[in-house]
Enzyme design. Structure first.
Site, short mmCIF file in Angstrom:
data_model
loop_
_atom_site.label_atom_id
_atom_site.label_comp_id
_atom_site.label_asym_id
_atom_site.label_seq_id
_atom_site.Cartn_x
_atom_site.Cartn_y
_atom_site.Cartn_z
N ASN A 42 18.95 -28.05 -12.16
CA ASN A 42 19.45 -26.72 -12.52
C ASN A 42 19.83 -26.67 -14.00
O ASN A 42 20.31 -27.66 -14.57
CB ASN A 42 20.58 -26.25 -11.62
CG ASN A 42 21.71 -27.25 -11.44
OD1 ASN A 42 21.51 -28.45 -11.57
ND2 ASN A 42 22.88 -26.75 -11.13
N ILE A 43 19.58 -25.52 -14.60
CA ILE A 43 19.83 -25.32 -16.03
C ILE A 43 20.65 -24.04 -16.17
O ILE A 43 20.15 -22.94 -15.89
CB ILE A 43 18.50 -25.21 -16.82
CG1 ILE A 43 17.62 -26.45 -16.57
CG2 ILE A 43 18.79 -25.04 -18.31
CD1 ILE A 43 16.20 -26.34 -17.12
N GLU A 44 21.90 -24.21 -16.55
CA GLU A 44 22.81 -23.06 -16.60
C GLU A 44 22.80 -22.41 -17.98
O GLU A 44 22.20 -22.93 -18.93
CB GLU A 44 24.22 -23.51 -16.19
CG GLU A 44 24.21 -24.04 -14.77
CD GLU A 44 25.57 -24.34 -14.19
OE1 GLU A 44 26.54 -24.49 -14.96
OE2 GLU A 44 25.65 -24.41 -12.94
N CYS A 53 17.72 -22.39 -10.92
CA CYS A 53 17.99 -23.46 -9.95
C CYS A 53 16.97 -24.59 -10.08
O CYS A 53 15.83 -24.38 -10.53
CB CYS A 53 17.92 -22.93 -8.53
SG CYS A 53 19.19 -21.75 -8.10
N GLU A 55 15.20 -26.04 -7.82
CA GLU A 55 13.98 -25.84 -7.04
C GLU A 55 12.95 -25.03 -7.83
O GLU A 55 11.76 -25.35 -7.85
CB GLU A 55 14.29 -25.10 -5.73
CG GLU A 55 15.21 -25.84 -4.79
CD GLU A 55 16.70 -25.56 -5.03
OE1 GLU A 55 17.10 -25.35 -6.18
OE2 GLU A 55 17.44 -25.56 -4.04
N CYS A 86 19.32 -21.61 -2.29
CA CYS A 86 19.81 -20.22 -2.33
C CYS A 86 18.70 -19.28 -1.87
O CYS A 86 17.52 -19.66 -1.77
CB CYS A 86 20.29 -19.86 -3.73
SG CYS A 86 18.96 -19.49 -4.89
N CYS A 89 15.69 -18.86 -4.25
CA CYS A 89 14.75 -19.99 -4.20
C CYS A 89 13.92 -19.99 -2.92
O CYS A 89 12.75 -20.32 -2.94
CB CYS A 89 15.48 -21.31 -4.38
SG CYS A 89 16.02 -21.57 -6.09
N1 THU Z 1 21.78 -24.20 -7.59
C1 THU Z 1 20.58 -24.82 -7.53
O1 THU Z 1 20.12 -25.42 -8.52
N2 THU Z 1 19.88 -24.75 -6.38
C2 THU Z 1 20.33 -24.14 -5.24
O2 THU Z 1 19.60 -24.02 -4.27
C3 THU Z 1 21.70 -23.62 -5.19
C4 THU Z 1 22.35 -23.43 -6.51
C5 THU Z 1 22.56 -24.29 -8.85
C6 THU Z 1 22.64 -23.03 -9.63
C7 THU Z 1 23.90 -23.26 -10.43
O3 THU Z 1 23.58 -23.97 -11.60
C8 THU Z 1 24.74 -24.15 -9.56
O4 THU Z 1 23.89 -24.65 -8.56
C9 THU Z 1 25.91 -23.45 -8.90
O5 THU Z 1 25.50 -22.31 -8.26
#
Ligand code: THU
Length: 132
Positions: A42-44, A53, A55, A86, A89
């Protein structure tokens, strides 16, 4: 299919997560039918909704490299629980087949599901074309 290898790759990718805001790391490893594995983390973003996310990072890498068909994806996170994908995804992945195998682990137990089990009554291309 070697779940252990895919889980290992997902864990490695998880360590590269850019999680300045949530500190919640996610890693994914996607096995294409070609046999190649594509990883994602994941890259915020300071603008939270621009976050992507793990995935979808794995899928965008694979699709942009020419892959079209997929076998399985392993997903791990920095929590002590299994992390299920989520809704965005689930929908994103559904575009490439509901028979995708999803592999989850909390570090102890492993759970596997077909994407169709996690996304019942999926909205797919067939709906836009007047039914199945
Ligand atoms: N996140 C994912 O990378 N994949 C998921 O299926 C659920 C959420 C990440 C997004 C965000 O960076 C962090 O989790 C918190 O929501």
């Amino acid at each position: 299919m070697n779940y252990d290898l895919l889980i290992e790759k997902a864990k490695e990718a998880m360590e590269r997560a850019y999680v300045k805001y949530s500190n919640f790391k996610v890693g994914a490893a996607l096995l294409a039918k070609s046999g190649k594995i594509y990883t994602g983390c994941n890259i915020e973003n300071a603008s939270y909704s621009a976050t992507i996310c793990a995935e979808r990072v794995a899928f965008t890498k694979a699709i942009s490299e020419g892959e079209k068909e997929f076998e399985a994806i392993a997903i791990v996170s920095s929590s002590n629980d299994i992390t299920y994908p989520c809704g965005v995804c689930r929908q994103f992945m559904s575009e490439f087949g509901l028979d995708l195998e999803l592999i989850f682990t909390d570090g102890n137990k492993i759970e596997t599901y077909k994407l169709r089990e996690l996304l019942p009554h999926a909205f797919t291309e067939f709906e836009t074309k007047g039914g199945r």
